[in-house]
Design an enzyme around this catalytic site. Structure first.
Site, PDB file in Angstrom:
ATOM      1  N   HIS A 231       0.842  -1.207   0.000  1.00 60.45           N
ATOM      2  CA  HIS A 231       0.000   0.000   0.000  1.00 60.45           C
ATOM      3  C   HIS A 231       0.874   1.254   0.000  1.00 60.45           C
ATOM      4  O   HIS A 231       0.639   2.188  -0.766  1.00 60.45           O
ATOM      5  CB  HIS A 231      -0.897   0.054   1.250  1.00 60.45           C
ATOM      6  CG  HIS A 231      -1.911  -1.019   1.333  1.00 60.45           C
ATOM      7  ND1 HIS A 231      -2.056  -1.816   2.443  1.00 60.45           N
ATOM      8  CD2 HIS A 231      -2.869  -1.426   0.465  1.00 60.45           C
ATOM      9  CE1 HIS A 231      -3.047  -2.665   2.262  1.00 60.45           C
ATOM     10  NE2 HIS A 231      -3.563  -2.455   1.053  1.00 60.45           N
TER      11      HIS A 231
ATOM     12  N   LYS B 100     -17.535  -7.215   6.000  1.00 58.21           N
ATOM     13  CA  LYS B 100     -16.191  -7.721   6.304  1.00 58.21           C
ATOM     14  C   LYS B 100     -15.970  -7.695   7.807  1.00 58.21           C
ATOM     15  O   LYS B 100     -16.579  -6.921   8.525  1.00 58.21           O
ATOM     16  CB  LYS B 100     -15.131  -6.868   5.603  1.00 58.21           C
ATOM     17  CG  LYS B 100     -15.084  -7.090   4.112  1.00 58.21           C
ATOM     18  CD  LYS B 100     -13.855  -6.456   3.523  1.00 58.21           C
ATOM     19  CE  LYS B 100     -13.736  -6.821   2.060  1.00 58.21           C
ATOM     20  NZ  LYS B 100     -12.470  -6.333   1.499  1.00 58.21           N
TER      21      LYS B 100
ATOM     22  N   ARG C  33      -2.053  -6.502  -8.574  1.00 59.99           N
ATOM     23  CA  ARG C  33      -0.970  -7.440  -8.262  1.00 59.99           C
ATOM     24  C   ARG C  33      -0.855  -8.580  -9.264  1.00 59.99           C
ATOM     25  O   ARG C  33       0.207  -9.164  -9.413  1.00 59.99           O
ATOM     26  CB  ARG C  33      -1.171  -8.025  -6.864  1.00 59.99           C
ATOM     27  CG  ARG C  33      -0.966  -7.006  -5.768  1.00 59.99           C
ATOM     28  CD  ARG C  33      -1.246  -7.609  -4.427  1.00 59.99           C
ATOM     29  NE  ARG C  33      -2.655  -7.990  -4.382  1.00 59.99           N
ATOM     30  CZ  ARG C  33      -3.383  -8.076  -3.284  1.00 59.99           C
ATOM     31  NH1 ARG C  33      -2.838  -7.856  -2.120  1.00 59.99           N
ATOM     32  NH2 ARG C  33      -4.644  -8.414  -3.332  1.00 59.99           N
TER      33      ARG C  33
ATOM     34  N   SER D 161      -3.119  -7.831   2.649  1.00 55.80           N
ATOM     35  CA  SER D 161      -3.486  -7.756   4.068  1.00 55.80           C
ATOM     36  C   SER D 161      -3.926  -9.116   4.581  1.00 55.80           C
ATOM     37  O   SER D 161      -3.606  -9.502   5.707  1.00 55.80           O
ATOM     38  CB  SER D 161      -4.590  -6.712   4.267  1.00 55.80           C
ATOM     39  OG  SER D 161      -4.109  -5.431   3.972  1.00 55.80           O
TER      40      SER D 161
END
Length: 158
Positions: free
Chosen positions: A16, A40, A89, A126
């Site tokens: 990040h 979440k 990514r 994460s």
């Protein structure tokens, strides 16, 4: 140009921070927005995520950290952002982010800038950090020291 970089940041990683450091020279200001999503289950509260992000973004005076709920395009409108920043990514993320970018443009006219992750961070997420920490692995290569301490404390306490 004002940009918005939104995510859960649970926890914030060097991936990040690398993306933030690469965007800062391209924009006048950057809002890093912590997404509050009731579906979440983050390990850190909204306030903890904001505090950790603010601490790790101190080097960039043009970065503002705040929370938001709802659609990213609504958050972008609220802060006056003209572009949304997203990191990529891998190929599967590209498919998802491209679909989101097109939807966001249709909804708001706001463009999305998709930046590939730097190779050394392209595997870091994460979720991965939490999984490694949960089982006692060393996360210090992937997150700042203060973040690692908080993540490890969370798993010791739970």
């Amino acid at each position: 140009m004002r940009a918005l970089f939104a995510g859960s940041f649970d926890p914030v990683t060097y991936g990040h921070l690398d993306l933030i450091s690469r965007v800062v020279p391209l924009v006048e200001s950057l809002v890093v927005a912590v997404a509050i999503n009731s579906e979440k289950r983050p390990i850190f509260s909204e306030e903890e995520r904001l505090t950790l992000l603010r601490a790790t973004c101190q080097a960039w005076p043009q970065v503002e950290v705040r929370a938001f709920q709802g659609l990213v395009v609504d958050a972008a409108r609220t802060v006056g952002a003209t572009v949304i920043i997203r990191g990529i990514r891998n190929a599967s993320e590209l498919d998802h982010e491209l679909q989101m970018a097109q939807t966001n443009r249709q909804l708001s006219g706001i463009e999305t800038l998709l930046l590939p992750a730097s190779p050394q961070w392209s595997f870091v997420s994460s979720s991965l950090i939490k999984e490694v920490a949960r089982y006692g692995g060393d996360i210090t290569p992937y997150v700042p020291a203060a973040v690692a301490a908080r993540v490890l404390a969370h798993f010791r306490e739970s």
